[in-house]
Design a protein around this motif. Structure first.
Motif, PDB file in Angstrom:
ATOM      1  N   THR A  13       3.342 -19.151  -4.455  1.00 47.59           N
ATOM      2  CA  THR A  13       2.628 -20.363  -4.997  1.00 47.59           C
ATOM      3  C   THR A  13       1.758 -20.842  -3.791  1.00 47.59           C
ATOM      4  N   PHE A  14       2.360 -20.331  -2.450  1.00 47.98           N
ATOM      5  CA  PHE A  14       1.158 -20.558  -1.323  1.00 47.98           C
ATOM      6  C   PHE A  14       0.046 -19.952  -1.436  1.00 47.98           C
ATOM      7  N   LEU A  15       0.090 -18.656  -1.648  1.00 48.88           N
ATOM      8  CA  LEU A  15      -1.204 -17.795  -1.894  1.00 48.88           C
ATOM      9  C   LEU A  15      -2.103 -18.372  -2.980  1.00 48.88           C
ATOM     10  N   LEU A  16      -1.343 -18.682  -4.010  1.00 45.11           N
ATOM     11  CA  LEU A  16      -2.106 -19.227  -5.173  1.00 45.11           C
ATOM     12  C   LEU A  16      -3.022 -20.213  -4.799  1.00 45.11           C
ATOM     13  N   ARG A  17      -2.065 -21.151  -4.334  1.00 49.10           N
ATOM     14  CA  ARG A  17      -2.823 -22.484  -3.772  1.00 49.10           C
ATOM     15  C   ARG A  17      -3.974 -22.432  -2.742  1.00 49.10           C
TER      16      ARG A  17
ATOM     17  N   LEU B  51       0.565  -9.140   3.703  1.00 50.70           N
ATOM     18  CA  LEU B  51       1.828  -9.309   3.550  1.00 50.70           C
ATOM     19  C   LEU B  51       2.547  -8.168   3.368  1.00 50.70           C
ATOM     20  N   ASP B  52       2.256  -7.271   2.500  1.00 51.21           N
ATOM     21  CA  ASP B  52       3.069  -6.154   2.229  1.00 51.21           C
ATOM     22  C   ASP B  52       3.026  -5.219   3.410  1.00 51.21           C
ATOM     23  N   CYS B  53       2.024  -5.256   4.191  1.00 47.70           N
ATOM     24  CA  CYS B  53       1.674  -4.382   5.410  1.00 47.70           C
ATOM     25  C   CYS B  53       2.164  -4.737   6.516  1.00 47.70           C
TER      26      CYS B  53
ATOM     27  N   ALA C 187      -3.228 -14.906  11.083  1.00 46.70           N
ATOM     28  CA  ALA C 187      -2.928 -16.226  10.788  1.00 46.70           C
ATOM     29  C   ALA C 187      -2.564 -16.461   9.016  1.00 46.70           C
ATOM     30  N   LEU C 188      -3.164 -15.550   8.408  1.00 46.67           N
ATOM     31  CA  LEU C 188      -2.798 -15.341   6.982  1.00 46.67           C
ATOM     32  C   LEU C 188      -1.245 -14.637   6.705  1.00 46.67           C
ATOM     33  N   PHE C 189      -1.088 -13.686   7.557  1.00 46.77           N
ATOM     34  CA  PHE C 189       0.430 -12.995   7.413  1.00 46.77           C
ATOM     35  C   PHE C 189       1.430 -14.150   8.079  1.00 46.77           C
TER      36      PHE C 189
ATOM     37  N   LEU D 158       1.852 -16.823   5.243  1.00 50.47           N
ATOM     38  CA  LEU D 158       2.620 -16.458   4.136  1.00 50.47           C
ATOM     39  C   LEU D 158       3.983 -16.232   4.400  1.00 50.47           C
ATOM     40  N   GLN D 159       4.117 -15.913   5.548  1.00 52.35           N
ATOM     41  CA  GLN D 159       5.523 -15.464   6.020  1.00 52.35           C
ATOM     42  C   GLN D 159       6.201 -16.734   5.932  1.00 52.35           C
ATOM     43  N   SER D 160       5.725 -17.760   6.610  1.00 50.10           N
ATOM     44  CA  SER D 160       6.357 -19.096   6.781  1.00 50.10           C
ATOM     45  C   SER D 160       6.499 -19.673   5.349  1.00 50.10           C
TER      46      SER D 160
END
Ligand code: MN
Length: 476
Positions: free
Chosen positions: A75-79, A183-185, A218-220, A223-225
């Protein structure tokens, strides 16, 4: 992208009248970020390139819509990418088998390469596979397979787009793909053992074409948080996100890990009522909420609450936890705003649910012995009334499963990322995917330290614990 997604639900509605074909792009049942983004972007690619032989491409998220809020990283990445949840199509909103039987379905699988047995009737509709898991499908002329063991399936979708239709890559599509690959990597850290040269190549391509994408570190981190951010969830969703159920005798309880401070949890509006409704709805008599938060040094801070509308159950379970020696939880009472909630500071910060659940189960076995030996149902009700004269029998009786009818709940669907699959547990709802927080979670000992050693150790442990492919744990 947004316009395309909105048109998809319309297509599903109107399609049932005009009988036109639908080309569904389906991710795996964990519906992690990779599955979601691969489905969205590959369907968009098919749409923009008219690659579906007259059928309308529709990305379908392989979970019921109601479970989506639990995927807080999705939901975070979508937003962040400016897309609305409402424009997505979920598995419970489309009759794939009906479409297939009507000869109107083509199916592309992304982020998995075989259908789970429950969907085996759809096999005839599969026209293409793009995946990065171990191949369990025999190649066939009618179904091209793109399989490479890269870190993220989104890398393979990026490659397809970059090679066949680079012009459709806009910033929004790029951000979805880029966030997923990062995120995956594991932030492209080689120590984590996930990233491959191809992942790096396409992450770099996206960065160079869209220099204003958020910085990868920052993106990683965000997403992690987001994965651990439960603040937007309802109390029920919070309790379900990482729940284990156990029962003994007449007592059925839930032990839920909640990722916030107990103080904040107890201050949620109407909490007592919500706990009461949660127990009714899911047939529990008691809930143990184990909260975990982190201090300024990123050290874990644990608190624990025991809720039950029955004083007997609440006292019995609380005392079992207070008295536990293996390990000692070092509980000190905190003030609680509700009579039905006992609250504690847990001095033993190393005791995760993995340690607490066995204590609870020992108690339940002992409880079953004690109450069964007593034999007469009325004795226990009298005993309970002594503890709790204010108990409302009508309500409580309804909430409590019938004694001696320890009926087994159905097992969660295989392939749903079931991590809680111990043979002696009752699981009423399917567990959340393994990339959510379960015991042995990476945060148990503080925020993740992205050092080579820490990651390698974590991953080798996960690999040992989770030999199967396809679940979300294999993805992290
Ligand atoms: Mn994947």
């Amino acid at each position: 992208m947004e316009g395309f997604l909105r048109s998809c639900s319309a297509v599903l509605k109107n399609g049932s009248e005009d009988g036109s074909g639908v080309h569904v792009v389906l991710g795996n049942e964990a519906c992690d970020v990779d599955s979601m983004v691969s489905a969205l972007t590959f369907a968009y690619f098919l749409f923009k390139t008219s690659g579906s032989e007259g059928k309308t491409p529709v990305p379908v998220l392989n979970i019921p819509r109601s479970e989506f809020p639990l995927r807080t990283d999705n939901t975070f990445l979508l937003r962040e990418s400016g897309l609305a949840q409402e424009s997505l199509v979920f598995r419970d909103e489309v009759d794939l088998l009906g479409l297939h039987r009507a000869g109107r379905l083509a199916l592309s699988l992304v982020d998995h390469n075989v259908l789970p047995s429950a969907d085996s009737d759809l096999e005839g509709a599969v026209v293409e596979v793009i995946d990065h898991h171990h191949l369990e499908r025999l190649p066939s002329p009618s179904c091209p397979v793109t399989m490479e063991t890269v870190g993220s399936c989104a890398t393979l979708v990026t490659e397809r787009i970059a090679q066949k239709a680079p012009e459709i890559l806009d910033r929004q599509v790029a951000q979805l793909l880029y966030g997923t690959i990062v995120l995956d990597c594991v932030n492209m850290a080689p120590e984590a053992g996930k990233v491959t040269p191809k992942d790096s190549q396409y992450a770099f391509l996206l960065e160079s074409r869209f220099p204003d994408l958020p910085p990868r570190g920052a993106l990683f981190q965000s997403l992690q948080s987001a994965k651990f951010d439960v603040s937007g969830l309802t109390t029920e969703q919070m309790l379900l996100k990482d729940m284990k159920a156990a029962s003994g005798g007449d007592l059925k309880l839930a032990v839920s890990v909640v990722y916030m401070t107990l103080d904040a949890f107890l201050q949620r509006r109407g909490l007592n009522q919500e706990l009461c409704e949660f127990c009714h709805k899911h047939r529990f008599n008691l809930v143990v909420a184990m909260t975990i938060s982190f201090n300024e040094n990123n050290e874990p801070f644990r608190q624990l609450a025991v809720y039950s509308s029955s004083t007997l159950y609440r006292e019995e379970v609380s005392q079992a936890l207070e008295r536990a020696q293996n390990p000692c939880l070092n509980l000190s009472p905190m003030s609680s705003p509700y009579a039905d909630v006992k609250a504690y500071l847990q001095g033993n910060t190393l005791a995760s649910r993995k340690k607490v659940l066995p204590i609870v189960k020992d108690f339940l076995r002992e409880w079953e012995r004690r109450t069964t030996r007593r034999g007469d149902l009325d004795d226990l009700d009298e005993l309970e009334d002594q503890f709790d004269p204010s108990r409302s029998p009508g309500v409580d009786d309804d909430a409590r499963p019938r004694r001696y009818s320890a009926s087994r709940q159905r097992r969660p669907a295989a392939g749903a990322g079931a991590e809680d699959s111990g043979p002696d547990e009752d699981a009423q709802v399917p567990p959340t995917p393994m990339n959510s927080l379960v015991e042995g979670c990476p945060l148990d000992n503080g925020m993740p330290r992205i050092s080579a050693e820490a990651i390698l150790e974590k991953f080798s442990k996960m690999a040992e614990a989770e030999p199967g492919e396809g679940g979300a744990a294999g993805e992290l």
